[in-house]
Design a protein around this motif. Sequence first.
Motif, PDB file in Angstrom:
ATOM      1  N   TYR A  42     110.532  29.332   0.280  1.00 31.15           N
ATOM      2  CA  TYR A  42     109.311  29.237   1.047  1.00 31.15           C
ATOM      3  C   TYR A  42     108.519  27.926   0.548  1.00 31.15           C
ATOM      4  O   TYR A  42     108.220  27.949  -0.556  1.00 31.15           O
ATOM      5  N   VAL A  43     108.075  27.179   1.408  1.00 30.36           N
ATOM      6  CA  VAL A  43     107.094  26.136   0.864  1.00 30.36           C
ATOM      7  C   VAL A  43     105.751  26.358   1.971  1.00 30.36           C
ATOM      8  O   VAL A  43     105.882  25.779   3.145  1.00 30.36           O
ATOM      9  N   ARG A  44     104.755  26.572   1.216  1.00 30.78           N
ATOM     10  CA  ARG A  44     103.643  26.792   2.113  1.00 30.78           C
ATOM     11  C   ARG A  44     102.664  25.651   2.046  1.00 30.78           C
ATOM     12  O   ARG A  44     102.787  24.726   1.355  1.00 30.78           O
ATOM     13  N   GLY A  45     102.130  25.659   3.269  1.00 32.76           N
ATOM     14  CA  GLY A  45     101.123  24.449   3.446  1.00 32.76           C
ATOM     15  C   GLY A  45     100.319  24.567   4.859  1.00 32.76           C
ATOM     16  O   GLY A  45     100.697  25.311   5.665  1.00 32.76           O
ATOM     17  N   SER A  46      99.714  23.577   5.103  1.00 35.97           N
ATOM     18  CA  SER A  46      99.106  23.429   6.771  1.00 35.97           C
ATOM     19  C   SER A  46     100.291  23.131   7.624  1.00 35.97           C
ATOM     20  O   SER A  46     101.244  22.648   7.283  1.00 35.97           O
ATOM     21  N   TRP A  47      99.953  23.072   8.757  1.00 33.27           N
ATOM     22  CA  TRP A  47     101.019  22.702   9.939  1.00 33.27           C
ATOM     23  C   TRP A  47     101.339  21.108   9.837  1.00 33.27           C
ATOM     24  O   TRP A  47     102.433  20.756   9.739  1.00 33.27           O
ATOM     25  N   ALA A  48     100.306  20.442   9.562  1.00 29.94           N
ATOM     26  CA  ALA A  48     100.343  18.797   9.570  1.00 29.94           C
ATOM     27  C   ALA A  48     101.256  18.740   8.213  1.00 29.94           C
ATOM     28  O   ALA A  48     102.124  17.836   8.194  1.00 29.94           O
ATOM     29  N   GLU A  49     100.963  19.554   7.204  1.00 21.10           N
ATOM     30  CA  GLU A  49     101.718  19.297   5.804  1.00 21.10           C
ATOM     31  C   GLU A  49     103.297  19.576   5.959  1.00 21.10           C
ATOM     32  O   GLU A  49     104.225  18.909   5.502  1.00 21.10           O
ATOM     33  N   GLY A  50     103.492  20.593   6.579  1.00 24.28           N
ATOM     34  CA  GLY A  50     104.898  20.957   6.841  1.00 24.28           C
ATOM     35  C   GLY A  50     105.538  19.979   7.884  1.00 24.28           C
ATOM     36  O   GLY A  50     106.639  19.549   7.409  1.00 24.28           O
ATOM     37  N   LEU A  51     105.167  19.451   8.906  1.00 18.26           N
ATOM     38  CA  LEU A  51     105.821  18.496   9.718  1.00 18.26           C
ATOM     39  C   LEU A  51     105.800  17.180   8.595  1.00 18.26           C
ATOM     40  O   LEU A  51     107.076  16.672   8.778  1.00 18.26           O
ATOM     41  N   ASP A  52     104.890  16.847   7.998  1.00 22.98           N
ATOM     42  CA  ASP A  52     105.197  15.789   7.065  1.00 22.98           C
ATOM     43  C   ASP A  52     106.231  15.881   5.914  1.00 22.98           C
ATOM     44  O   ASP A  52     107.104  14.871   5.913  1.00 22.98           O
ATOM     45  N   ARG A  53     106.451  16.950   5.480  1.00 16.85           N
ATOM     46  CA  ARG A  53     107.346  17.568   4.475  1.00 16.85           C
ATOM     47  C   ARG A  53     108.815  17.357   5.186  1.00 16.85           C
ATOM     48  O   ARG A  53     109.629  16.889   4.686  1.00 16.85           O
ATOM     49  N   LEU A  54     108.798  17.843   6.636  1.00 18.36           N
ATOM     50  CA  LEU A  54     110.229  17.870   7.148  1.00 18.36           C
ATOM     51  C   LEU A  54     110.688  16.287   7.523  1.00 18.36           C
ATOM     52  O   LEU A  54     111.690  15.887   7.216  1.00 18.36           O
ATOM     53  N   SER A  55     109.409  15.464   7.741  1.00 15.11           N
ATOM     54  CA  SER A  55     109.989  14.243   8.163  1.00 15.11           C
ATOM     55  C   SER A  55     110.548  13.427   6.696  1.00 15.11           C
ATOM     56  O   SER A  55     111.163  12.585   6.996  1.00 15.11           O
ATOM     57  N   ARG A  56     109.931  13.835   5.600  1.00 11.87           N
ATOM     58  CA  ARG A  56     110.401  13.221   4.305  1.00 11.87           C
ATOM     59  C   ARG A  56     111.630  13.953   3.815  1.00 11.87           C
ATOM     60  O   ARG A  56     111.998  13.447   2.766  1.00 11.87           O
TER      61      ARG A  56
ATOM     62  N   VAL B   5     111.968  26.308   3.529  1.00 11.54           N
ATOM     63  CA  VAL B   5     111.573  26.629   4.874  1.00 11.54           C
ATOM     64  C   VAL B   5     110.031  26.362   4.586  1.00 11.54           C
ATOM     65  O   VAL B   5     109.419  27.124   3.885  1.00 11.54           O
ATOM     66  N   GLY B   6     109.457  25.429   5.621  1.00 10.11           N
ATOM     67  CA  GLY B   6     108.183  25.482   5.582  1.00 10.11           C
ATOM     68  C   GLY B   6     107.561  26.770   6.247  1.00 10.11           C
ATOM     69  O   GLY B   6     107.893  27.333   7.048  1.00 10.11           O
ATOM     70  N   VAL B   7     106.193  27.121   5.658  1.00 13.79           N
ATOM     71  CA  VAL B   7     105.257  28.319   6.245  1.00 13.79           C
ATOM     72  C   VAL B   7     103.925  27.955   6.550  1.00 13.79           C
ATOM     73  O   VAL B   7     103.353  27.162   5.294  1.00 13.79           O
ATOM     74  N   TYR B   8     103.227  28.170   7.543  1.00 13.92           N
ATOM     75  CA  TYR B   8     101.733  27.795   7.759  1.00 13.92           C
ATOM     76  C   TYR B   8     101.396  29.066   8.521  1.00 13.92           C
ATOM     77  O   TYR B   8     101.821  29.922   8.937  1.00 13.92           O
ATOM     78  N   GLU B   9     100.046  29.219   8.549  1.00 11.57           N
ATOM     79  CA  GLU B   9      99.482  30.337   9.025  1.00 11.57           C
ATOM     80  C   GLU B   9      99.183  30.394  10.628  1.00 11.57           C
ATOM     81  O   GLU B   9      98.495  29.515  11.411  1.00 11.57           O
ATOM     82  N   ASN B  10     100.063  30.937  11.323  1.00 12.57           N
ATOM     83  CA  ASN B  10     100.059  31.141  12.809  1.00 12.57           C
ATOM     84  C   ASN B  10     100.718  32.528  13.315  1.00 12.57           C
ATOM     85  O   ASN B  10     101.480  32.770  13.825  1.00 12.57           O
ATOM     86  N   PRO B  11      99.884  33.479  12.835  1.00 16.78           N
ATOM     87  CA  PRO B  11     100.352  34.791  13.140  1.00 16.78           C
ATOM     88  C   PRO B  11     100.075  35.232  14.594  1.00 16.78           C
ATOM     89  O   PRO B  11      99.464  34.873  15.390  1.00 16.78           O
ATOM     90  N   PRO B  12     101.160  35.927  15.104  1.00 22.27           N
ATOM     91  CA  PRO B  12     102.175  36.759  14.452  1.00 22.27           C
ATOM     92  C   PRO B  12     103.309  36.062  14.354  1.00 22.27           C
ATOM     93  O   PRO B  12     104.536  36.600  13.884  1.00 22.27           O
ATOM     94  N   LYS B  13     103.622  34.703  14.910  1.00 23.84           N
ATOM     95  CA  LYS B  13     104.717  34.201  14.560  1.00 23.84           C
ATOM     96  C   LYS B  13     105.263  33.843  13.107  1.00 23.84           C
ATOM     97  O   LYS B  13     106.361  33.867  12.896  1.00 23.84           O
TER      98      LYS B  13
END
Length: 331
Positions: A97-111, A59-67
């Motif tokens: 959990y796999v931490r990263g930025s928002w853009a990194e999360g979407l890139d990882r999802l695509s791959r 599961v990707g994780v990025y910083e967007n509290p409180p979500k």
Amino acid sequence: MRERGSERSQGHGPGATASVRGCFMPEQPRGWLRLLVLLTALAASAALPVHAVARVVRVGVYENPPKLFTTSSGRPAGIFIDIIELVAQSEGWRLRYVRGSWAEGLDRLSRGEIDLMPDVAFTSEREARYSFHKTPVLSSWDQVYADKSSGIRSILDLNGQRIAVLGGSVQQEAFTQLAEGYGLKVSIIPRPDYRSAFAAVGDGEAAAVIANNYYGGTHYREFGLENTAVLFNPSALFFAAPKDTDRVLLDAIDKHLLKLKDDPQSAYYGSLAHWIGEKPRVALPPWLLGLGLAIGLIAVLGGVGSVVLKRQVNARTRALSEQHARAVRAN
């Protein structure tokens, strides 16, 4: 002599060997028994259900509290984390959990490097790249936050301004289209996370920042900003999976979300209350609302009718009393 020789040959000749070998026969059943036990154990292990081995879900994780965000102790937290951990506990998944930025999360999802990315707003463009479940986790909208002295009161006040956004977000795409529709000339300043985007306003790099109502509503005061009346882009938020993946994860999320949202006392509403102070909205069925309106209307009409009837009775009573008094005086 032949008989004795015959007896010796029976005792020490080939017959004797057969007799000695015969004494080892009891060992053979024990060997077969061990083999039978081994085969039974292998068959039993092969027959174990698949879910006995926990499925690892990345599961990707990025910083967007409180979500969703990472606590000071390094643990993922937030509304989306609460939901996926509830589902994982029921389904027997093991979350990684796999931490990263928002853009990194979407890139990882695509791959295909992660199985789920939380907090993804549904758009037709994203539907072509990712898979979504059907029941949204949250509903959201975007809002402009600005310095209290900025004078920004409407979308037109953003003309010629520098606007900070989360790079690669749906806010950036939606606001760009909105500004073009109004013919506004704005400079978009992308930032890797919301904190740096909000800080850009305080540092004078931007006149305003755009964020979803969850992050903006809980953080704008921290940066000395105000929430303006510029709202746009209502969105439904989901977990997204790689395109054309099997729907086991997404179907399980849907199944549990439907149950959780249907129960005002569920952990789903407990999470909302904990993170944003939102209480469950009890949705009454249309027929019950109609019945309530009808009963209310009848009660109002009944009350009015009662008042009118009472006035009529009082008027008639007075008229009879006056008539009786005149009759008494006449006599």
